[in-house]
Scaffold this active site. Structure first.
Site, PDB file in Angstrom:
ATOM      1  N   THR A   3      -1.623   3.689  -3.434  1.00  9.53           N
ATOM      2  CA  THR A   3      -1.511   4.477  -3.350  1.00  9.53           C
ATOM      3  C   THR A   3      -2.126   5.274  -1.583  1.00  9.53           C
ATOM      4  O   THR A   3      -1.407   5.342  -0.268  1.00  9.53           O
ATOM      5  CB  THR A   3      -0.998   5.903  -3.593  1.00  9.53           C
ATOM      6  N   SER A  26      -2.508  -1.587  -7.492  1.00 12.79           N
ATOM      7  CA  SER A  26      -2.776  -1.973  -8.102  1.00 12.79           C
ATOM      8  C   SER A  26      -2.634  -2.326  -9.534  1.00 12.79           C
ATOM      9  O   SER A  26      -3.376  -3.188 -10.443  1.00 12.79           O
ATOM     10  CB  SER A  26      -4.352  -1.028  -8.507  1.00 12.79           C
ATOM     11  N   THR A  80      -5.257   3.754  -7.581  1.00 12.41           N
ATOM     12  CA  THR A  80      -5.313   4.553  -8.493  1.00 12.41           C
ATOM     13  C   THR A  80      -5.852   4.407 -10.277  1.00 12.41           C
ATOM     14  O   THR A  80      -6.059   4.406 -11.154  1.00 12.41           O
ATOM     15  CB  THR A  80      -5.543   5.503  -7.976  1.00 12.41           C
ATOM     16  N   ASP A  81      -4.053   2.853  -9.646  1.00 15.65           N
ATOM     17  CA  ASP A  81      -4.001   2.741 -11.449  1.00 15.65           C
ATOM     18  C   ASP A  81      -5.004   2.404 -12.878  1.00 15.65           C
ATOM     19  O   ASP A  81      -5.153   2.164 -13.411  1.00 15.65           O
ATOM     20  CB  ASP A  81      -2.517   1.698 -11.262  1.00 15.65           C
TER      21      ASP A  81
HETATM   22  C1  SIN Z   1      -1.927   1.748  -7.417  1.00 19.78           C
HETATM   23  O1  SIN Z   1      -2.697   2.365  -8.622  1.00 19.78           O
HETATM   24  O2  SIN Z   1      -1.720   1.209  -6.833  1.00 19.78           O
HETATM   25  C2  SIN Z   1      -0.755   3.115  -7.430  1.00 19.78           C
HETATM   26  C3  SIN Z   1      -0.963   4.599  -7.656  1.00 19.78           C
HETATM   27  C4  SIN Z   1      -2.317   4.515  -7.205  1.00 19.78           C
HETATM   28  O3  SIN Z   1      -2.946   4.076  -6.351  1.00 19.78           O
HETATM   29  O4  SIN Z   1      -2.207   5.852  -6.653  1.00 19.78           O
END
Ligand code: SIN
Length: 327
Positions: A12, A58, A91-92
């Site tokens: 993200t 991710s 973040t995932d």
């Molecule tokens: C991801 O994990 O690539 C999508 C969500 C995020 O980065 O918050």
């Protein structure tokens, strides 16, 4: 000034969508180099070099991408003219990548992972400030030999203990099981208040080894009434299995019997709990048994990573238990 390499992987933090909105965007679509332009103060913190390694959500991360990232970090960290590394990541699954790197990179130089909860095109995107602080953290002597760390919302987390606990706020992470965060930041100032005790990076036996692939470890989730047949299928495909049980890592008698049978066939079984703050010991509280390994304070998904690495070396239960205790 210190020399910092930023390795971009997507997420993200590099997401774009309708201007101003925090939803309905696509992760990994903006070049991190463009985000850096919005943080001109970075140039006062360190000399920056950029590597755009991949550009993925991710949820597309996997063992091969972890190995690729590990190799690039090891190469960069081996350079005399590099003082620290920042990885931008979704973040995932950042907590899984961070823990894999924490166990396998062969450097004591700072390795800092960061990301963002809001895409680059959102009002008050959190990515630029997280990158700013991550670079300051990677350039700070206090971060040397701290293991791989993650930086979010001015808080410094160890890769072992960080978990995403919120999916709609920018302060989305926590350190589980009453383990303190490693410290905090005020703008570019770093305050490390504790250091990890579990083995990491140059102190980890897994950092000295080469891997071309990792053994297969599955994750099975128990819930009231869960059919035990699902274990049969997983057991056929996997060398190891992490079971997410209830409470102290518990499950039904039917599950126990199937798990016993898998353990007798050589599948290494690790027990964990769906309770986010939990300790799972080697002996189930209600059912003393010696086939299985308790995760202690690791989360299930990180236990899967540690088990994969253990299985590259041994399938001896006593030896793997010792490793789970120290890592
Ligand atoms: C991801 O994990 O690539 C999508 C969500 C995020 O980065 O918050």
């Amino acid at each position: 000034m210190k020399n910092i390499v930023i390795i971009a992987t997507g997420g993200t933090i590099a997401g774009s969508g309708e201007a101003g909105r925090t939803t309905e965007y696509r992760a990994g679509t903006v070049a991190v180099a463009d985000i850096l332009k919005s943080v001109p103060q970075l140039g006062k913190l360190a000399n920056i070099e950029m590597i755009s390694l991949m550009s993925v959500d991710s949820n597309e991360m996997d063992e091969q991408k972890w190995l690729q990232l590990r190799e690039v970090i090891n190469q960069q960290a081996a350079r005399d003219d590099v003082d620290g590394i920042v990885v931008t990541h979704g973040t995932d699954t950042i907590e899984e990548t961070a823990y894999f790197l924490n166990l396998t990179v062969n450097t004591a130089k700072p390795v800092v992972l960061t990301g963002a909860m809001r895409p680059a095109t959102a009002t008050s995107a959190d990515g630029p400030f997280n990158i700013y602080q991550a670079v300051a953290l990677a350039a700070d002597d206090q971060t040397y030999d701290c293991g791989v760390v993650c930086l979010f919302s001015s808080t410094i987390y160890s890769a072992r203990d960080i978990a995403k606990i919120n999916n709609y706020k920018i302060d989305a992470f926590s350190s589980l099981n009453d383990h303190a965060a490693l410290g905090y930041m005020r703008d570019a100032e770093v305050f490390i208040t504790s250091r990890p005790v579990s083995k990491h990076t140059i102190h980890s036996k897994f950092s000295q080894l080469e891997y071309s692939a990792l053994p297969k470890v599955g994750v099975a989730v128990y819930y009231a009434g869960a059919p035990a047949e699902v274990l049969e299928r997983l057991g056929q495909d996997c060398d190891g299995l992490v079971v997410i049980g209830t409470g102290s890592g518990n499950y039904s008698q039917a599950w126990r019997q199937k798990l016993d049978a898998l353990a007798e066939r050589g599948v290494v079984v690790v027990r964990s709990s769906r309770v986010s703050n939990s300790i799972v010991f080697d002996e189930p509280i209600f059912d003393p048994h010696d086939h299985f390994i308790g995760v202690n304070t690791l989360t299930s998904y990180k236990a899967r990573i540690l088990l994969m690495l253990c299985l590259t070396q041994t399938n001896d239960i006593a030896a793997i238990r010792q490793t789970f205790f120290k890592y």
